[in-house]
Design a protein around this motif. Structure first.
Motif, PDB file in Angstrom:
ATOM      1  N   LEU A  31       0.793  -1.302  -0.026  1.00 36.68           N
ATOM      2  CA  LEU A  31      -0.082   0.018  -0.134  1.00 36.68           C
ATOM      3  C   LEU A  31       0.800   1.310   0.111  1.00 36.68           C
ATOM      4  O   LEU A  31       0.712   2.234  -0.529  1.00 36.68           O
ATOM      5  N   VAL A  32       1.847   1.297   0.587  1.00 39.39           N
ATOM      6  CA  VAL A  32       2.690   2.483   0.852  1.00 39.39           C
ATOM      7  C   VAL A  32       3.431   2.589  -0.660  1.00 39.39           C
ATOM      8  O   VAL A  32       3.502   3.765  -0.910  1.00 39.39           O
ATOM      9  N   THR A  33       3.704   1.355  -1.344  1.00 41.88           N
ATOM     10  CA  THR A  33       4.175   1.683  -2.649  1.00 41.88           C
ATOM     11  C   THR A  33       3.287   2.350  -3.464  1.00 41.88           C
ATOM     12  O   THR A  33       3.380   3.156  -4.238  1.00 41.88           O
ATOM     13  N   ALA A  34       2.018   1.749  -3.374  1.00 41.60           N
ATOM     14  CA  ALA A  34       1.080   2.193  -4.513  1.00 41.60           C
ATOM     15  C   ALA A  34       0.558   3.438  -4.288  1.00 41.60           C
ATOM     16  O   ALA A  34       0.388   4.202  -5.051  1.00 41.60           O
ATOM     17  N   LEU A  35       0.559   4.079  -2.998  1.00 42.31           N
ATOM     18  CA  LEU A  35       0.176   5.359  -2.666  1.00 42.31           C
ATOM     19  C   LEU A  35       1.192   6.407  -3.204  1.00 42.31           C
ATOM     20  O   LEU A  35       0.565   7.799  -3.385  1.00 42.31           O
ATOM     21  N   GLY A  36       2.275   5.728  -3.545  1.00 43.86           N
ATOM     22  CA  GLY A  36       3.703   6.895  -4.204  1.00 43.86           C
ATOM     23  C   GLY A  36       3.522   6.832  -5.424  1.00 43.86           C
ATOM     24  O   GLY A  36       4.282   7.588  -6.049  1.00 43.86           O
ATOM     25  N   ARG A  37       2.381   6.179  -6.159  1.00 45.92           N
ATOM     26  CA  ARG A  37       2.205   6.165  -7.641  1.00 45.92           C
ATOM     27  C   ARG A  37       0.825   6.847  -7.996  1.00 45.92           C
ATOM     28  O   ARG A  37      -0.268   6.580  -7.214  1.00 45.92           O
ATOM     29  N   ALA A  38       0.756   6.880  -9.156  1.00 50.65           N
ATOM     30  CA  ALA A  38      -0.568   7.703  -9.669  1.00 50.65           C
ATOM     31  C   ALA A  38      -1.558   6.245  -9.700  1.00 50.65           C
ATOM     32  O   ALA A  38      -1.024   5.029 -10.092  1.00 50.65           O
ATOM     33  N   ALA A  39      -2.853   6.353  -9.312  1.00 47.62           N
ATOM     34  CA  ALA A  39      -3.635   5.138  -9.434  1.00 47.62           C
ATOM     35  C   ALA A  39      -4.004   4.947 -11.016  1.00 47.62           C
ATOM     36  O   ALA A  39      -4.421   5.688 -11.582  1.00 47.62           O
ATOM     37  N   ASP A  40      -4.204   3.668 -11.402  1.00 47.48           N
ATOM     38  CA  ASP A  40      -4.381   3.313 -12.664  1.00 47.48           C
ATOM     39  C   ASP A  40      -5.838   2.356 -12.893  1.00 47.48           C
ATOM     40  O   ASP A  40      -6.138   2.208 -14.001  1.00 47.48           O
ATOM     41  N   GLY A  41      -6.017   1.982 -11.787  1.00 44.59           N
ATOM     42  CA  GLY A  41      -7.531   1.270 -11.947  1.00 44.59           C
ATOM     43  C   GLY A  41      -7.324  -0.320 -12.352  1.00 44.59           C
ATOM     44  O   GLY A  41      -6.227  -0.296 -13.078  1.00 44.59           O
ATOM     45  N   ALA A  42      -8.130  -1.147 -11.761  1.00 43.25           N
ATOM     46  CA  ALA A  42      -7.998  -2.462 -12.090  1.00 43.25           C
ATOM     47  C   ALA A  42      -8.751  -2.990 -13.015  1.00 43.25           C
ATOM     48  O   ALA A  42      -9.852  -2.755 -13.040  1.00 43.25           O
ATOM     49  N   ASP A  43      -8.371  -3.782 -13.985  1.00 47.48           N
ATOM     50  CA  ASP A  43      -9.236  -4.619 -14.878  1.00 47.48           C
ATOM     51  C   ASP A  43      -8.545  -5.895 -15.173  1.00 47.48           C
ATOM     52  O   ASP A  43      -7.442  -6.417 -14.719  1.00 47.48           O
ATOM     53  N   GLY A  44      -9.346  -6.767 -16.000  1.00 48.17           N
ATOM     54  CA  GLY A  44      -8.890  -8.157 -16.308  1.00 48.17           C
ATOM     55  C   GLY A  44      -8.495  -9.016 -14.968  1.00 48.17           C
ATOM     56  O   GLY A  44      -9.343  -8.965 -14.023  1.00 48.17           O
ATOM     57  N   ILE A  45      -7.253  -9.769 -15.135  1.00 48.23           N
ATOM     58  CA  ILE A  45      -6.886 -10.544 -13.932  1.00 48.23           C
ATOM     59  C   ILE A  45      -6.596  -9.910 -12.742  1.00 48.23           C
ATOM     60  O   ILE A  45      -7.046 -10.381 -11.750  1.00 48.23           O
ATOM     61  N   ARG A  46      -6.132  -8.540 -13.069  1.00 47.44           N
ATOM     62  CA  ARG A  46      -5.994  -7.585 -11.714  1.00 47.44           C
ATOM     63  C   ARG A  46      -7.227  -7.530 -11.041  1.00 47.44           C
ATOM     64  O   ARG A  46      -7.361  -7.468  -9.819  1.00 47.44           O
ATOM     65  N   LEU A  47      -8.322  -7.154 -11.671  1.00 46.43           N
ATOM     66  CA  LEU A  47      -9.446  -7.072 -11.047  1.00 46.43           C
ATOM     67  C   LEU A  47     -10.183  -8.201 -10.479  1.00 46.43           C
ATOM     68  O   LEU A  47     -10.628  -8.181  -9.375  1.00 46.43           O
ATOM     69  N   MET A  79      -3.442  -4.683   0.919  1.00 47.01           N
ATOM     70  CA  MET A  79      -3.217  -5.328  -0.191  1.00 47.01           C
ATOM     71  C   MET A  79      -4.341  -5.151  -1.328  1.00 47.01           C
ATOM     72  O   MET A  79      -3.968  -5.029  -2.380  1.00 47.01           O
ATOM     73  N   THR A  80      -5.476  -5.342  -0.682  1.00 47.65           N
ATOM     74  CA  THR A  80      -6.517  -4.957  -1.839  1.00 47.65           C
ATOM     75  C   THR A  80      -6.594  -3.650  -2.382  1.00 47.65           C
ATOM     76  O   THR A  80      -6.726  -3.517  -3.611  1.00 47.65           O
ATOM     77  N   VAL A  81      -6.310  -2.698  -1.612  1.00 43.51           N
ATOM     78  CA  VAL A  81      -6.262  -1.339  -1.933  1.00 43.51           C
ATOM     79  C   VAL A  81      -4.950  -0.983  -2.792  1.00 43.51           C
ATOM     80  O   VAL A  81      -5.102  -0.257  -3.983  1.00 43.51           O
ATOM     81  N   ALA A  82      -3.771  -1.617  -2.433  1.00 48.24           N
ATOM     82  CA  ALA A  82      -2.776  -1.313  -3.182  1.00 48.24           C
ATOM     83  C   ALA A  82      -3.003  -1.882  -4.654  1.00 48.24           C
ATOM     84  O   ALA A  82      -2.549  -1.102  -5.581  1.00 48.24           O
ATOM     85  N   LEU A  83      -3.447  -3.146  -4.942  1.00 51.25           N
ATOM     86  CA  LEU A  83      -3.665  -3.847  -6.216  1.00 51.25           C
ATOM     87  C   LEU A  83      -4.768  -3.064  -6.738  1.00 51.25           C
ATOM     88  O   LEU A  83      -4.744  -2.989  -8.155  1.00 51.25           O
ATOM     89  N   ALA A  84      -5.751  -2.622  -6.288  1.00 54.18           N
ATOM     90  CA  ALA A  84      -6.789  -1.818  -6.908  1.00 54.18           C
ATOM     91  C   ALA A  84      -6.199  -0.661  -7.592  1.00 54.18           C
ATOM     92  O   ALA A  84      -6.614  -0.290  -8.657  1.00 54.18           O
ATOM     93  N   ARG A  85      -5.059   0.092  -6.831  1.00 54.76           N
ATOM     94  CA  ARG A  85      -4.459   1.193  -7.347  1.00 54.76           C
ATOM     95  C   ARG A  85      -3.535   1.022  -8.335  1.00 54.76           C
ATOM     96  O   ARG A  85      -3.235   2.014  -9.245  1.00 54.76           O
TER      97      ARG A  85
END
Length: 162
Positions: free
Chosen positions: A36-52, A94-100
């Motif tokens: 999550l800390v890593t993901a918050l340091g980057r622009a959110a791109d939204g999940a689709d496909g396998i990642r969703l 982990m859920t929020v990080a992967l969603a972002r």
């Protein structure tokens, strides 16, 4: 009508397998927070496909852990009650990080592998001990743990396919 027996708060007898499970899952929690800390340091791109699909799976696992908080309150076991909110937090992180952020492959693999290893250890613990959850049949905690292990295995398979 009889009143339900109210247990006092206590520390369970976990043995080496119980503590190994806790250590593995504790490391997984740290990975979830780091993701999550890593993901918050980057622009959110939204999940689709396998990642969703992975995000949905993690959300379902998180919801199950939310229900487990109530169970731990009923059990009144100190270590479990202290640990389950941390497990929930790690899963939500982990859920929020992967969603972002889709660039968390290493975190996803580490999280899934540590949680899967923890549940495999828990299954060994359940199979080799007389551990009981109130008056539930022994098959119930084994099935629940097995379903979580299957969820983490699915997360890893999806990550390999991504």
């Amino acid at each position: 009508m009889t009143e339900p027996v109210r247990r006092d708060w206590h520390v369970g007898q976990w043995g080496p397998l119980g503590w190994l499970e806790t250590a593995l899952k504790g490391a997984g929690i740290v990975v979830g927070v780091a993701a999550l800390v890593t993901a918050l340091g980057r622009a959110a791109d939204g999940a689709d496909g396998i990642r969703l699909a992975q995000v949905i799976l993690l959300a379902v696992l998180s919801a199950g852990l939310l229900a487990a908080v109530a169970d731990r309150l009923l059990e009144r076991e100190v270590v479990g009650m202290a640990f389950i909110p941390l497990m929930l937090a790690g899963h939500v992180c982990m859920t929020v990080a992967l969603a972002r952020d889709g660039d968390l492959g290493g975190h996803v693999v580490a999280f899934g592998a540590l949680m899967l290893a923890g549940d495999l250890v828990k299954l060994a613990f359940l199979a080799t001990s007389d551990f009981r959850v109130r008056d539930l049949p022994r098959a119930v905690p084994i099935a629940l743990t097995g379903s979580y292990a299957a969820g983490y295995a699915a997360l890893l398979v999806m990550q390999a396919a991504a």
